[in-house]
Design a protein around this motif. Structure first.
Motif, PDB file in Angstrom:
ATOM      1  N   GLY A 190       0.865  -1.272  -0.047  1.00 63.20           N
ATOM      2  CA  GLY A 190      -0.155  -0.173  -0.137  1.00 63.20           C
ATOM      3  C   GLY A 190       1.072   1.417   0.055  1.00 63.20           C
ATOM      4  O   GLY A 190       2.121   1.540   0.717  1.00 63.20           O
ATOM      5  N   VAL A 191       0.772   2.289  -0.667  1.00 64.11           N
ATOM      6  CA  VAL A 191       0.740   3.767  -0.853  1.00 64.11           C
ATOM      7  C   VAL A 191       1.248   4.026   0.213  1.00 64.11           C
ATOM      8  O   VAL A 191       2.587   5.269   0.372  1.00 64.11           O
ATOM      9  N   LEU A 192       0.278   4.150   0.836  1.00 69.40           N
ATOM     10  CA  LEU A 192       0.436   4.889   2.440  1.00 69.40           C
ATOM     11  C   LEU A 192       1.252   3.994   3.853  1.00 69.40           C
ATOM     12  O   LEU A 192       2.089   4.701   4.550  1.00 69.40           O
ATOM     13  N   HIS A 193       1.717   2.831   3.446  1.00 68.67           N
ATOM     14  CA  HIS A 193       2.830   2.123   4.385  1.00 68.67           C
ATOM     15  C   HIS A 193       3.978   2.218   3.465  1.00 68.67           C
ATOM     16  O   HIS A 193       4.736   2.638   4.586  1.00 68.67           O
ATOM     17  N   LEU A 194       3.857   2.498   2.181  1.00 68.60           N
ATOM     18  CA  LEU A 194       5.628   2.673   1.260  1.00 68.60           C
ATOM     19  C   LEU A 194       6.236   3.677   2.362  1.00 68.60           C
ATOM     20  O   LEU A 194       7.004   4.522   2.706  1.00 68.60           O
ATOM     21  N   VAL A 195       4.780   5.047   2.417  1.00 71.13           N
ATOM     22  CA  VAL A 195       5.221   6.900   2.429  1.00 71.13           C
ATOM     23  C   VAL A 195       5.284   6.240   4.285  1.00 71.13           C
ATOM     24  O   VAL A 195       6.758   6.888   4.830  1.00 71.13           O
ATOM     25  N   LEU A 196       5.175   5.487   5.215  1.00 69.95           N
ATOM     26  CA  LEU A 196       5.521   5.437   6.858  1.00 69.95           C
ATOM     27  C   LEU A 196       6.611   4.879   6.932  1.00 69.95           C
ATOM     28  O   LEU A 196       6.878   4.632   7.973  1.00 69.95           O
ATOM     29  N   GLY A 197       7.013   3.096   6.061  1.00 68.53           N
ATOM     30  CA  GLY A 197       7.893   2.853   5.652  1.00 68.53           C
ATOM     31  C   GLY A 197       8.872   3.710   5.607  1.00 68.53           C
ATOM     32  O   GLY A 197      10.253   3.090   6.118  1.00 68.53           O
ATOM     33  N   ALA A 198       9.249   4.291   4.848  1.00 66.09           N
ATOM     34  CA  ALA A 198      10.145   5.943   4.662  1.00 66.09           C
ATOM     35  C   ALA A 198      10.584   6.707   5.338  1.00 66.09           C
ATOM     36  O   ALA A 198      11.317   7.205   6.325  1.00 66.09           O
ATOM     37  N   LEU A 199       9.048   6.531   6.698  1.00 60.44           N
ATOM     38  CA  LEU A 199       9.874   7.283   7.330  1.00 60.44           C
ATOM     39  C   LEU A 199      10.023   6.524   8.515  1.00 60.44           C
ATOM     40  O   LEU A 199      10.423   7.218   9.744  1.00 60.44           O
ATOM     41  N   GLY A 200       9.938   4.918   8.572  1.00 63.75           N
ATOM     42  CA  GLY A 200      10.591   4.836   9.553  1.00 63.75           C
ATOM     43  C   GLY A 200       9.535   3.867  10.779  1.00 63.75           C
ATOM     44  O   GLY A 200      10.388   3.592  11.320  1.00 63.75           O
ATOM     45  N   VAL A 201       8.559   4.177   9.780  1.00 59.80           N
ATOM     46  CA  VAL A 201       7.512   3.303  10.820  1.00 59.80           C
ATOM     47  C   VAL A 201       6.965   2.391   9.606  1.00 59.80           C
ATOM     48  O   VAL A 201       5.804   1.886   8.583  1.00 59.80           O
ATOM     49  N   ASP A 202       7.388   0.486  10.370  1.00 60.68           N
ATOM     50  CA  ASP A 202       7.041  -0.433   9.917  1.00 60.68           C
ATOM     51  C   ASP A 202       5.528  -1.491  10.018  1.00 60.68           C
ATOM     52  O   ASP A 202       5.353  -1.448   9.941  1.00 60.68           O
TER      53      ASP A 202
END
Length: 389
Positions: A190-202
């Motif tokens: 998901g694109v929102l999970h990708l954005v959060l993953g880039a911010l360190g939220v996995d």
């Protein structure tokens, strides 16, 4: 001296009702014949709609509450009535059927949430753009913008499959900008999970990962559309904006130029004229565009069937395709019909909601009222256009 009418007066015998006038009898006879002729003219269409619309809908409603296996007639004596069992399996079954239905609703909800506003805004922008008298070659631009709408959706889907393939034109263009493009139709993230993953939220909070709805967690509901679904969102906006552009063009042509000129004389800026004058007058057309957009987005099927068939990892699965898959591939006709009727209820619900939101309001909101004090000292609430300035 009073004038006397020379027309003969017809008297009826005592105790009997007066006889009707010949003219009235003639008029009622003509109306009756017109009514019969009207019914005869529309009878073929009523028969066609009854055979190919009403009867199939009633049959599907029966299938959704029966255990029909797809063999023989659904009205045979061997077909039993199961009530709401098929609907219960979808909503409260807790198994794979519920999880697939929840996944399909999640995917389609993100699809609707992004496609409807984007295609409405883009079509309105294109309509305003090609309606400007200073633009040369307006007919050519209108044809170019409308052309994707008349092209086969299957052909458009195949074109996008080539454009967004791993070695397609889109990734080649991104490589020229030193950006590594994803494998669009194989990326289930998901694109929102990708954005959060880039911010360190996995990992999501326990309140979202430990609870859910329809078999999937709230964290998965908030994942956003997958990378593959983003391609279908882009394709839907690209192919449908031209049709809605024509509707907005027709509505803009009905707005008199005197209204815009009066707003200019009042000192309104172009943005104020569009927001406070043009846009409110486009409310009926806006309602039509949003309604058609909602219906079309919730019924998306052919792009999914031609493109990914629900993959990758069911992130492009939609209720319409799930209904087809359940009925024709898994031979679970009761569940497939139940999905179709749940989808129908969702479309009706959102249509009613957006009609309430976009309905005409005859009363002035309280925040747009101001108090006018008279000479006698009395004050009263007065609604006026000056309150908006």
């Amino acid at each position: 001296m009073a004038a006397v009418d020379d027309a003969p007066v017809r008297h009826s015998a005592p105790g009997r009702a007066p006889r009707p006038e010949p003219a009235r009898r003639g008029r009622s006879g003509i109306r009756g014949r017109e009514a019969v002729a009207g019914w005869l003219f529309i009878a073929p269409m009523i028969v066609i709609l009854g055979l190919f619309l009403a009867v199939p809908v009633l049959m599907a409603a029966w299938v959704s509450v029966s255990d029909w296996t797809g063999r023989g007639s659904p009205f045979a004596s061997t077909v039993g009535f199961v009530g709401l069992e098929n609907y219960e399996r979808l909503v409260a079954g807790g198994g794979l059927a519920t999880q697939d239905f929840g996944t399909a609703l999640r995917n389609n909800a993100w699809y609707v949430l992004l496609v409807v506003p984007l295609q409405t805004a883009l079509s309105l922008f294109l309509a305003v753009l090609v309606s400007r008298s200073a633009l040369r070659g307006r007919g050519g631009f209108r044809t170019a913008f409308y052309f994707p709408s008349v092209t086969s959706s299957v052909a458009i889907t195949v074109l996008f499959l080539f454009l967004f393939s791993a070695s397609g034109a889109v990734n080649r263009a991104m490589e020229a900008l030193s950006v590594d493009g994803p494998n669009w139709f194989a990326d289930a993230r998901g694109v929102l999970h990708l954005v959060l993953g880039a911010l360190g939220v996995d990992q999501g909070p326990a309140a979202l990962t430990g609870n859910g709805f329809l078999g999937i967690t709230w964290w998965e509901w908030l994942a956003g559309p997958s990378v593959a679904m983003c391609v279908f969102i882009t394709m839907a906006v690209f192919t449908t904006s031209g049709t809605f552009m024509l509707l907005f063009i027709a509505a803009l042509q009905q707005i008199s130029g005197d209204i815009d000129e009066a707003a200019m004389m009042d000192g309104a800026t172009p943005w104020q004229r569009f927001r406070l004058v043009t846009l409110p007058m486009l409310r009926p057309t806006l309602f039509t565009v949003v309604t058609l957009g909602l219906i079309g987005c919730w019924q998306v099927f052919d792009q999914i069937y031609t493109g990914t068939q629900g993959g990758p990892a069911k992130t492009t699965l939609t209720p319409a395709y799930l209904s087809y898959q359940s009925s024709f591939e898994q031979q679970d006709w009761g569940r497939g019909a139940a999905i179709a009727f749940v989808l129908f209820a969702i479309i009706v619900f959102f249509t009613i909601v957006q009609r309430i939101i976009l309905r005409e309001r005859t009363t002035v909101p309280r925040r747009k009222r101001f108090v006018l004090t008279t000479r006698s000292g009395e004050s009263g609430a007065v609604a006026g256009a000056g309150a908006q300035r």
